[in-house]
Scaffold this motif. Sequence first.
Motif, mmCIF file in Angstrom:
data_model
loop_
_atom_site.group_PDB
_atom_site.id
_atom_site.type_symbol
_atom_site.label_atom_id
_atom_site.label_comp_id
_atom_site.label_asym_id
_atom_site.label_seq_id
_atom_site.Cartn_x
_atom_site.Cartn_y
_atom_site.Cartn_z
ATOM 1 N N TYR A 275 0.835 -1.210 0.000
ATOM 2 C CA TYR A 275 0.000 0.000 0.000
ATOM 3 C C TYR A 275 0.868 1.258 0.000
ATOM 4 C CZ TYR A 275 0.932 0.703 5.000
ATOM 5 O OH TYR A 275 1.545 0.939 6.214
ATOM 6 N N VAL A 276 0.217 2.369 -0.299
ATOM 7 C CA VAL A 276 0.841 3.695 -0.209
ATOM 8 C C VAL A 276 -0.015 4.539 0.728
ATOM 9 C CG1 VAL A 276 1.665 5.695 -1.498
ATOM 10 C CG2 VAL A 276 1.506 3.516 -2.630
ATOM 11 N N ASN A 277 0.635 5.297 1.614
ATOM 12 C CA ASN A 277 -0.148 6.117 2.553
ATOM 13 C C ASN A 277 -0.193 7.580 2.110
ATOM 14 O OD1 ASN A 277 2.628 6.328 3.176
ATOM 15 N ND2 ASN A 277 2.225 6.902 5.290
ATOM 16 N N ALA A 278 -1.295 8.215 2.489
ATOM 17 C CA ALA A 278 -1.537 9.591 2.021
ATOM 18 C C ALA A 278 -1.493 10.592 3.162
ATOM 19 C CB ALA A 278 -2.916 9.670 1.372
ATOM 20 N N ALA A 279 -0.776 11.711 2.911
ATOM 21 C CA ALA A 279 -0.956 12.897 3.746
ATOM 22 C C ALA A 279 -2.237 13.530 3.190
ATOM 23 C CB ALA A 279 0.226 13.834 3.591
ATOM 24 N N LEU A 280 -3.274 13.550 3.982
ATOM 25 C CA LEU A 280 -4.601 13.901 3.445
ATOM 26 C C LEU A 280 -4.729 15.376 3.069
ATOM 27 C CD1 LEU A 280 -6.897 11.978 5.940
ATOM 28 C CD2 LEU A 280 -6.144 11.262 3.659
ATOM 29 N N ARG A 281 -5.662 15.613 2.190
ATOM 30 C CA ARG A 281 -6.105 16.991 1.972
ATOM 31 C C ARG A 281 -7.424 17.136 2.712
ATOM 32 N NH1 ARG A 281 -8.751 18.148 -3.699
ATOM 33 N NH2 ARG A 281 -10.530 16.745 -3.608
ATOM 34 N N HIS A 282 -7.900 18.352 2.873
ATOM 35 C CA HIS A 282 -9.190 18.511 3.542
ATOM 36 C C HIS A 282 -10.250 17.807 2.708
ATOM 37 C CE1 HIS A 282 -12.636 20.193 5.571
ATOM 38 N NE2 HIS A 282 -11.795 20.464 6.567
ATOM 39 N N PRO A 283 -11.085 16.951 3.346
ATOM 40 C CA PRO A 283 -11.965 16.102 2.534
ATOM 41 C C PRO A 283 -13.146 16.832 1.896
ATOM 42 C CG PRO A 283 -12.344 15.695 4.870
ATOM 43 C CD PRO A 283 -11.205 16.668 4.780
ATOM 44 N N GLY A 285 -14.684 20.371 -0.189
ATOM 45 C CA GLY A 285 -14.436 21.641 -0.885
ATOM 46 C C GLY A 285 -13.407 21.594 -1.999
ATOM 47 N N ASN A 286 -12.874 20.407 -2.319
ATOM 48 C CA ASN A 286 -11.905 20.257 -3.410
ATOM 49 C C ASN A 286 -10.828 21.349 -3.405
ATOM 50 O OD1 ASN A 286 -10.787 19.103 -5.675
ATOM 51 N ND2 ASN A 286 -12.116 20.170 -7.116
ATOM 52 N N PRO A 287 -10.043 21.410 -2.314
ATOM 53 C CA PRO A 287 -9.032 22.479 -2.250
ATOM 54 C C PRO A 287 -7.966 22.317 -3.328
ATOM 55 C CG PRO A 287 -8.712 20.886 -0.477
ATOM 56 C CD PRO A 287 -9.996 20.509 -1.160
ATOM 57 N N PRO A 288 -7.291 23.400 -3.713
ATOM 58 C CA PRO A 288 -6.218 23.291 -4.724
ATOM 59 C C PRO A 288 -4.984 22.613 -4.121
ATOM 60 C CG PRO A 288 -6.353 25.528 -3.881
ATOM 61 C CD PRO A 288 -7.489 24.784 -3.252
ATOM 62 N N ALA A 289 -4.164 22.008 -4.995
ATOM 63 C CA ALA A 289 -3.015 21.222 -4.520
ATOM 64 C C ALA A 289 -1.930 22.064 -3.873
ATOM 65 C CB ALA A 289 -2.442 20.411 -5.674
ATOM 66 N N THR A 290 -2.046 23.388 -3.968
ATOM 67 C CA THR A 290 -1.088 24.248 -3.254
ATOM 68 C C THR A 290 -1.302 24.132 -1.742
ATOM 69 O OG1 THR A 290 -2.704 25.984 -3.679
ATOM 70 C CG2 THR A 290 -0.702 26.004 -5.020
ATOM 71 N N GLN A 291 -2.469 23.579 -1.361
ATOM 72 C CA GLN A 291 -2.775 23.518 0.081
ATOM 73 C C GLN A 291 -2.433 22.178 0.715
ATOM 74 O OE1 GLN A 291 -6.815 24.732 0.790
ATOM 75 N NE2 GLN A 291 -6.536 26.659 -0.307
ATOM 76 N N GLU A 293 -0.051 18.084 0.134
ATOM 77 C CA GLU A 293 1.107 17.450 -0.498
ATOM 78 C C GLU A 293 0.696 16.932 -1.875
ATOM 79 O OE1 GLU A 293 2.971 14.393 1.905
ATOM 80 O OE2 GLU A 293 4.372 13.962 0.286
ATOM 81 N N SER A 294 1.176 17.597 -2.913
ATOM 82 C CA SER A 294 0.748 17.269 -4.273
ATOM 83 C C SER A 294 1.450 16.008 -4.775
ATOM 84 C CB SER A 294 1.089 18.441 -5.191
ATOM 85 O OG SER A 294 0.819 18.091 -6.528
ATOM 86 N N GLY A 295 0.667 15.089 -5.376
ATOM 87 C CA GLY A 295 1.281 13.888 -5.968
ATOM 88 C C GLY A 295 1.103 12.644 -5.131
ATOM 89 N N GLY A 296 0.662 12.818 -3.877
ATOM 90 C CA GLY A 296 0.384 11.655 -3.021
ATOM 91 C C GLY A 296 -1.012 11.121 -3.307
ATOM 92 N N PRO A 297 -1.375 9.972 -2.716
ATOM 93 C CA PRO A 297 -2.690 9.380 -3.008
ATOM 94 C C PRO A 297 -3.826 10.057 -2.233
ATOM 95 C CG PRO A 297 -1.433 7.934 -1.561
ATOM 96 C CD PRO A 297 -0.548 9.109 -1.860
ATOM 97 N N THR A 298 -3.991 11.367 -2.460
ATOM 98 C CA THR A 298 -5.104 12.079 -1.834
ATOM 99 C C THR A 298 -6.413 11.591 -2.480
ATOM 100 O OG1 THR A 298 -4.566 13.865 -3.375
ATOM 101 C CG2 THR A 298 -3.835 14.132 -1.106
ATOM 102 N N ASP A 299 -7.535 11.890 -1.820
ATOM 103 C CA ASP A 299 -8.797 11.267 -2.238
ATOM 104 C C ASP A 299 -9.164 11.539 -3.695
ATOM 105 O OD1 ASP A 299 -10.837 13.633 -2.392
ATOM 106 O OD2 ASP A 299 -9.748 13.985 -0.537
ATOM 107 N N ASN A 300 -8.722 12.701 -4.229
ATOM 108 C CA ASN A 300 -9.128 13.089 -5.586
ATOM 109 C C ASN A 300 -8.331 12.385 -6.679
ATOM 110 O OD1 ASN A 300 -6.880 14.545 -4.606
ATOM 111 N ND2 ASN A 300 -7.115 16.117 -6.155
ATOM 112 N N VAL A 301 -7.225 11.688 -6.315
ATOM 113 C CA VAL A 301 -6.384 11.102 -7.366
ATOM 114 C C VAL A 301 -6.204 9.587 -7.196
ATOM 115 C CG1 VAL A 301 -5.129 13.243 -7.877
ATOM 116 C CG2 VAL A 301 -4.263 11.698 -6.097
#
Length: 536
Positions: A275-283, A285-291, A293-301
Amino acid sequence: MKIHRNIILLATLLLTGLAIAQPTATPLPKIKNVGGHFQLTVDGKPYFIFGGQCHNSSNWPAALPEVWRTMEEMHANTLEIPIYWEEVEARQGEYDFTSVQRLLDQAREHNIRLVLLWFATWKNSSNHYMPEWMKLQPRRFPNAVNKDGQQVDSPSPHCREAMELDAKAFRALMQYLKDNDPIHTVIMVQVENEPGCWDSVRDYSRAANQLFSQPVPDALLKNDILKELGAVKTFGTWTEVFGDRADEYFHTWYVASYIGYVAAAGKDVNPLPMYVNAALRHPFGNPPATQYESGGPTDNVIAIYKAAAPGIDICAPDIYLSGDDNVMEVIKLYSRPDNALFVPECGNARKYLYEVVARGIGFSPFGVDRRTPGSYADLGADYSLLVPIADKLSQWALEGRLFTAYEPENHDVRTLNLGDWEAVLAFGEPRRSNNLPQGPTADASLPATGKALLVKLAEGNFLAVGNNVRFSFRPIGKNKGKFWHFLRVEEGCYDASGNWQMNRVLNGDETDWTGPYVGQKPTMLRIRVYARETVK
Ligand code: DGJ
């Protein structure tokens, strides 16, 4: 002739001895998808990871005793612990697995399974675990650069040589496990750690920009993937297809492809779950990747990871955010028909433990060692009740027999539909000014820490476990309108062999006040309820 016979005898003895010394291989741990519900199997049996992850620098002989002490205190069945690339390959091409063998030996002594964390190209977006001989060659192994051409503290995913070296070392690790762990003390492997980039949405180096101007790879041009990613066009360059998310999706594709390459090299020799673990984004409001860690397995990708890294079985959320809505949304986003829910790291998420038990394959808080002594004792009280029946819980979850609830932030009563019975769960801290059976208080100033899990063993027959909750029932369905009462309420626990051990029967004051109440200490009950016919 005699010499010849002696040689045969010696050879036979040696062979028999070897056969005895070599432990019998057990079935490979697997993640099974049964009708859309995932189950982890270990030794061919259902398993749930009641885990603990140690701190980053704890895989050292001097730190391990504390780790094992904590595991025991927590009653955990699985330890998540890093393996450092910089130690494994301190000199290029020479692999040293002393730290792995030490873990295998000590984990077996403590009867604990392992999830190994491959700290390699990425660790929280940086390359701090790359071997020193790589760190010292920045031109050969470049970092990503930001829009202003400044180097950032994150490796470029476009460095083919680094990817191949990582894959080679990882393959050697997996081969070592294949040769030295036939009983699968190691049940799963995390590839990298929270990969991605914090300081820039993507690498803007010349090489990266050149790739960015190319068409989106065919593997992403599938209708379902394009739809999930919100594509604005079905083919073309990254910008043409993905508009304002192009930079992020591009970076994700290359990070995930790199990790997929590393995972495939390891799986090729030893196909343990990965598996790969994700530093989450806020679940929300679809925040921009500037907010984030871009490129990790966040929920949108997640769809990009599935397409780019088929060797990765799970995208797993590290849950450090708080609040019922946020945590439950993350749990929902990572429980997908193509993704098993596994929480490999969390902060104070104990309240949601049962929610993960019912939907997922494992749960583990982070940094369990080197804390104030006893800080995990509370979770230990949960684990001590659940670990002896980890296999049963996993199976009951698969069969849809688990029902869970947690105390909402407004402390409201929750109900669970169990078929012909409804569980009525009143949560809260114990009431103090009452001599009679303690019950939940509705004091809004107290934290909402209650939780409840019910297993439907049969109609009217439940296993119940929880803390800060009163279990009551209401007849519904074919029992609707009938008079009801408890037939028997036993308090107890399962022993290490999974047999129910009753400590006492609860009756009178302990059940008459609308049902048994369990306080701060997690408690297990077997409850039978009865709906009486009315005889006129
Ligand atoms: C998440 C990382 O994955 C862990 O290795 C550790 O750095 C924690 N954050 C610290 O909170």
